[in-house]
Design an enzyme around this catalytic site. Structure first.
Site, PDB file in Angstrom:
ATOM      1  N   ASP A  35      23.793 -14.854  16.341  1.00  0.00           N
ATOM      2  CA  ASP A  35      23.536 -16.039  15.518  1.00  0.00           C
ATOM      3  C   ASP A  35      23.280 -17.300  16.342  1.00  0.00           C
ATOM      4  OD1 ASP A  35      24.000 -14.380  13.323  1.00  0.00           O
ATOM      5  OD2 ASP A  35      26.144 -14.823  13.334  1.00  0.00           O
ATOM      6  N   LYS A  57      18.152 -17.060  17.285  1.00  0.00           N
ATOM      7  CA  LYS A  57      17.055 -16.234  17.826  1.00  0.00           C
ATOM      8  C   LYS A  57      15.846 -16.244  16.897  1.00  0.00           C
ATOM      9  CE  LYS A  57      19.851 -12.709  17.924  1.00  0.00           C
ATOM     10  NZ  LYS A  57      21.130 -13.377  17.624  1.00  0.00           N
ATOM     11  N   GLY A  85      20.742 -10.870  11.046  1.00  0.00           N
ATOM     12  CA  GLY A  85      20.180 -11.801  10.067  1.00  0.00           C
ATOM     13  C   GLY A  85      19.549 -12.927  10.861  1.00  0.00           C
ATOM     14  N   HIS A  86      18.215 -12.956  10.881  1.00  0.00           N
ATOM     15  CA  HIS A  86      17.492 -13.951  11.683  1.00  0.00           C
ATOM     16  C   HIS A  86      16.805 -14.926  10.738  1.00  0.00           C
ATOM     17  CE1 HIS A  86      17.255 -10.902  15.267  1.00  0.00           C
ATOM     18  NE2 HIS A  86      18.477 -11.229  14.940  1.00  0.00           N
ATOM     19  N   GLN A 130      21.670  -9.462  17.627  1.00  0.00           N
ATOM     20  CA  GLN A 130      23.054  -9.645  18.102  1.00  0.00           C
ATOM     21  C   GLN A 130      23.077 -10.480  19.392  1.00  0.00           C
ATOM     22  OE1 GLN A 130      22.321  -6.031  17.046  1.00  0.00           O
ATOM     23  NE2 GLN A 130      22.675  -6.997  15.097  1.00  0.00           N
TER      24      GLN A 130
HETATM   25  P1  GDP Z   1      20.039 -15.564  14.756  1.00  0.00           P
HETATM   26  O1  GDP Z   1      20.799 -14.407  14.193  1.00  0.00           O
HETATM   27  O2  GDP Z   1      20.261 -15.730  16.210  1.00  0.00           O
HETATM   28  O3  GDP Z   1      18.576 -15.520  14.403  1.00  0.00           O
HETATM   29  O4  GDP Z   1      20.643 -16.856  14.070  1.00  0.00           O
HETATM   30  P2  GDP Z   1      20.964 -17.063  12.492  1.00  0.00           P
HETATM   31  O5  GDP Z   1      19.687 -17.233  11.766  1.00  0.00           O
HETATM   32  O6  GDP Z   1      21.892 -16.008  12.024  1.00  0.00           O
HETATM   33  O7  GDP Z   1      21.829 -18.374  12.545  1.00  0.00           O
HETATM   34  C1  GDP Z   1      21.323 -19.557  13.075  1.00  0.00           C
HETATM   35  C2  GDP Z   1      21.399 -20.639  11.991  1.00  0.00           C
HETATM   36  O8  GDP Z   1      21.253 -21.892  12.587  1.00  0.00           O
HETATM   37  C3  GDP Z   1      20.304 -20.524  10.953  1.00  0.00           C
HETATM   38  O9  GDP Z   1      20.814 -20.972   9.728  1.00  0.00           O
HETATM   39  C4  GDP Z   1      19.236 -21.478  11.480  1.00  0.00           C
HETATM   40  O10 GDP Z   1      18.417 -22.006  10.436  1.00  0.00           O
HETATM   41  C5  GDP Z   1      20.094 -22.551  12.072  1.00  0.00           C
HETATM   42  N1  GDP Z   1      19.512 -23.265  13.233  1.00  0.00           N
HETATM   43  C6  GDP Z   1      18.757 -22.772  14.247  1.00  0.00           C
HETATM   44  N2  GDP Z   1      18.538 -23.723  15.179  1.00  0.00           N
HETATM   45  C7  GDP Z   1      19.170 -24.835  14.740  1.00  0.00           C
HETATM   46  C8  GDP Z   1      19.353 -26.155  15.272  1.00  0.00           C
HETATM   47  O11 GDP Z   1      18.896 -26.482  16.364  1.00  0.00           O
HETATM   48  N3  GDP Z   1      20.101 -27.009  14.533  1.00  0.00           N
HETATM   49  C9  GDP Z   1      20.657 -26.678  13.336  1.00  0.00           C
HETATM   50  N4  GDP Z   1      21.367 -27.584  12.693  1.00  0.00           N
HETATM   51  N5  GDP Z   1      20.494 -25.458  12.810  1.00  0.00           N
HETATM   52  C10 GDP Z   1      19.793 -24.542  13.503  1.00  0.00           C
HETATM   53  P1  IMO Z   2      22.270 -11.412  14.678  1.00  0.00           P
HETATM   54  O1  IMO Z   2      21.095 -10.597  15.143  1.00  0.00           O
HETATM   55  C1  IMO Z   2      26.597 -11.929  14.637  1.00  0.00           C
HETATM   56  C2  IMO Z   2      29.021  -8.292  14.574  1.00  0.00           C
HETATM   57  C3  IMO Z   2      29.827  -7.980  13.337  1.00  0.00           C
HETATM   58  C4  IMO Z   2      31.020  -7.265  13.968  1.00  0.00           C
HETATM   59  C5  IMO Z   2      30.365  -6.471  15.098  1.00  0.00           C
HETATM   60  C6  IMO Z   2      30.068  -5.020  14.739  1.00  0.00           C
HETATM   61  O2  IMO Z   2      22.052 -12.084  13.374  1.00  0.00           O
HETATM   62  O3  IMO Z   2      22.727 -12.332  15.759  1.00  0.00           O
HETATM   63  P2  IMO Z   2      28.197  -3.891  13.236  1.00  0.00           P
HETATM   64  O4  IMO Z   2      27.860  -4.065  11.788  1.00  0.00           O
HETATM   65  O5  IMO Z   2      27.074  -4.207  14.157  1.00  0.00           O
HETATM   66  O6  IMO Z   2      28.805  -2.544  13.532  1.00  0.00           O
HETATM   67  O7  IMO Z   2      29.378  -4.957  13.515  1.00  0.00           O
HETATM   68  O8  IMO Z   2      29.159  -7.143  15.406  1.00  0.00           O
HETATM   69  N1  IMO Z   2      27.578  -8.498  14.349  1.00  0.00           N
HETATM   70  C7  IMO Z   2      26.972  -9.684  14.411  1.00  0.00           C
HETATM   71  N2  IMO Z   2      27.490 -10.923  14.593  1.00  0.00           N
HETATM   72  N3  IMO Z   2      25.260 -11.767  14.525  1.00  0.00           N
HETATM   73  C8  IMO Z   2      24.735 -10.536  14.356  1.00  0.00           C
HETATM   74  O9  IMO Z   2      23.406 -10.317  14.377  1.00  0.00           O
HETATM   75  C9  IMO Z   2      25.601  -9.432  14.256  1.00  0.00           C
HETATM   76  N4  IMO Z   2      25.420  -8.101  14.072  1.00  0.00           N
HETATM   77  C10 IMO Z   2      26.636  -7.543  14.145  1.00  0.00           C
HETATM   78  O10 IMO Z   2      30.214  -9.146  12.661  1.00  0.00           O
HETATM   79  O11 IMO Z   2      31.880  -8.192  14.550  1.00  0.00           O
HETATM   80 MG    MG Z   3      22.108 -13.971  12.621  1.00  0.00          MG
END
Ligand code: GDP
Ligand code: IMO
Ligand code: MG
Length: 426
Positions: free
Chosen positions: A13, A16, A40-41, A223
């Site tokens: 998270d 990415k 979840g991207h 991840q």
């Molecule tokens: P990922 O799994 O690495 O793709 O990240 P996620 O999408 O799960 O979580 C990142 C969250 O931060 C999302 O809700 C993005 O919209 C948000 N986000 C990304 N870059 C920024 C930033 O520079 N500032 C803020 N406030 N939010 C951001």
């Molecule tokens: P993105 O790509 C954050 C965490 C779960 C748990 C551990 C194992 O959005 O960054 P799993 O379901 O993979 O067997 O769970 O890994 N986890 C993540 N945490 N971002 C993710 O993906 C994750 N995918 C799995 O919360 O701790």
């Molecule tokens: Mg994510």
């Protein structure tokens, strides 16, 4: 653009999805190389929010070829749902999305086994998985009993489904979990195979042909480094290799064809699920970061645990992945902090100092983070479009992080939207 691996540098998270979306503008082929619908991207484009789980975030750029690589574990029903969702939003993946015939599938029974396994673990041993069947699917792959996407094209596919359900039902019964209905499984998988057929391809050949033709390839990790099965906080990890090495085994592109590695890293730290988190803040500051940063899981909606930036993790991640450039995200989330802490090492109760992440998690129980403090800038940064416009204290903070973890700053993100991205040599 040179062939690029993009990895998460912390516990996932990091942002990415947003960074891939930005880099896709210069790439031709975008390949997801590991993980499954546990990811979840999030991409925010033209005011609309998209959350991608299996399909590379590059799909939102018309004309780009997207690939679900062999290293991914793919749940057919999650993928069909994602394809339908994109269609409704005006992006038809047909013709632009290829799924490797070598990709393993997450079957319904893997999900059931994931849930049943979590339920039977004691409180201290629960992983807090996303419940998407990831561990059991990779377990089947390594145990050489898994079903691969290419098998959906075989007349023997449903026989394999039948024996898979029957075998899983025995385990589920032993764990006190309900059995799956064999007839229902046969019917839903027959339908899923029909729907997904047009997307199945030999993506190893496709990716390498694109490379030979001079196209630029972006390898998208899910991840993060600390969730890596080898390098992360085992056993509180996912079941794949999100780190840079996994990009080659998960796509079929040779390491000799990779030009650079981009690490995505938040200006603080978060983690979802169980496991050690040395800089975690269980206080009002942690709550502020969670609210201001919108730190709630993009897949499960769970609140993310929040804490200060951990340079031990950053340095370790730089080393394991060979990070050339950092994409630093969410600087704006720190805008209201009067004082910001950075963890530079862990100190064990007997005086031993850890500068790199230990394998033995029990060591961490005896450690406290060593912090240095920096003054906050107390000024909104989201409207800044150039690095020079940032408050001097914000720049000092970013530069301190980079000096602690090595590598170069390539992107700095100050908000969720595409536009709030500073390109600094990437
Ligand atoms: P990922 O799994 O690495 O793709 O990240 P996620 O999408 O799960 O979580 C990142 C969250 O931060 C999302 O809700 C993005 O919209 C948000 N986000 C990304 N870059 C920024 C930033 O520079 N500032 C803020 N406030 N939010 C951001
Ligand atoms: P993105 O790509 C954050 C965490 C779960 C748990 C551990 C194992 O959005 O960054 P799993 O379901 O993979 O067997 O769970 O890994 N986890 C993540 N945490 N971002 C993710 O993906 C994750 N995918 C799995 O919360 O701790
Ligand atoms: Mg994510």
């Amino acid at each position: 653009m040179p062939n690029t691996i993009l990895v998460g540098a912390q516990w996932g998270d990091e942002g990415k999805g947003k960074v891939i979306d930005v880099l896709t503008a210069q790439a031709d082929v975008i390949v997801r190389y590991q993980g499954g619908s546990n990811a979840g991207h999030t991409v925010i484009a033209e005011g609309k929010k998209y959350v991608l789980h299996l399909i590379p975030s590059g799909i939102l750029h018309p004309g780009k070829q997207c690939v679900i690589g062999n290293g991914v574990v793919m749940d057919p029903f999650d993928l069909i749902k994602e394809i339908d969702g994109l269609r409704e939003q005006g992006f038809d993946p047909l013709g632009r999305l290829a799924i490797s015939d070598r990709t393993h599938m997450v079957m319904r029974w893997h999900r059931a086994l994931d849930a049943a396994d979590e339920a039977r673990r004691s409180q201290e041993r629960k992983i807090g998985t996303t419940g998407r069947g990831i561990g059991p699917a990779y377990g089947a792959k390594m145990g050489r009993t898994g079903l691969r996407v290419g098998e959906m094209l075989s007349p023997r596919f449903l026989e394999r489904v039948r024996s898979g359900v029957e075998e899983a039902n025995v385990t589920l019964a032993g764990w006190g979990a309900p059995a799956l209905d064999v007839q229902e499984m046969l019917s839903v998988y027959a339908q899923a195979a029909e729907t997904l057929k047009p997307y199945i391809a030999d993506t190893v050949a496709l990716v390498n042909a694109a490379d030979r033709a001079g196209k630029s390839i972006l390898l998208e990790g899910a991840q993060g480094t600390m969730l890596d099965i080898d390098f992360g906080t085992y056993p509180f990890v996912t079941s794949s290799n999100p780190t840079a090495g996994g990009a080659c085994t998960g796509s079929g592109l040779s390491p000799r064809r990779v030009d650079r590695v981009v690490g995505v890293i938040k200006c603080y730290t978060t983690r979802v699920g169980a496991g050690p988190f040395p800089t975690e803040l269980n206080d009002a500051t942690g709550e502020h970061l969670r609210q201001k940063g919108g730190e709630f899981g993009a897949t499960t909606g769970r609140p993310r645990r929040c804490g200060w930036f951990d340079a031990v993790v950053g340095r370790y991640s730089a080393m394991v992945n060979g990070v050339d450039f950092w994409a630093m995200t969410k600087l704006d989330v720190l805008d209201e902090q009067p004082v910001i802490k950075i963890c530079t090492a862990y100190l064990r109760d007997d005086g031993v100092r850890y500068e790199t992440f230990p394998a033995d998690l029990s060591v961490l129980e005896r450690c406290t983070p060593v912090y240095e403090e920096m003054p906050g800038w107390l000024t909104p940064t989201s409207a800044c479009t150039r690095y020079e416009e940032l408050p001097i204290k914000a720049r000092a903070y970013v530069e301190r992080l980079v000096s602690l973890i090595g590598g170069r700053l390539g992107i700095l993100s100050v908000g969720p939207a595409r536009e709030t991205t500073m390109r600094l040599g990437l």
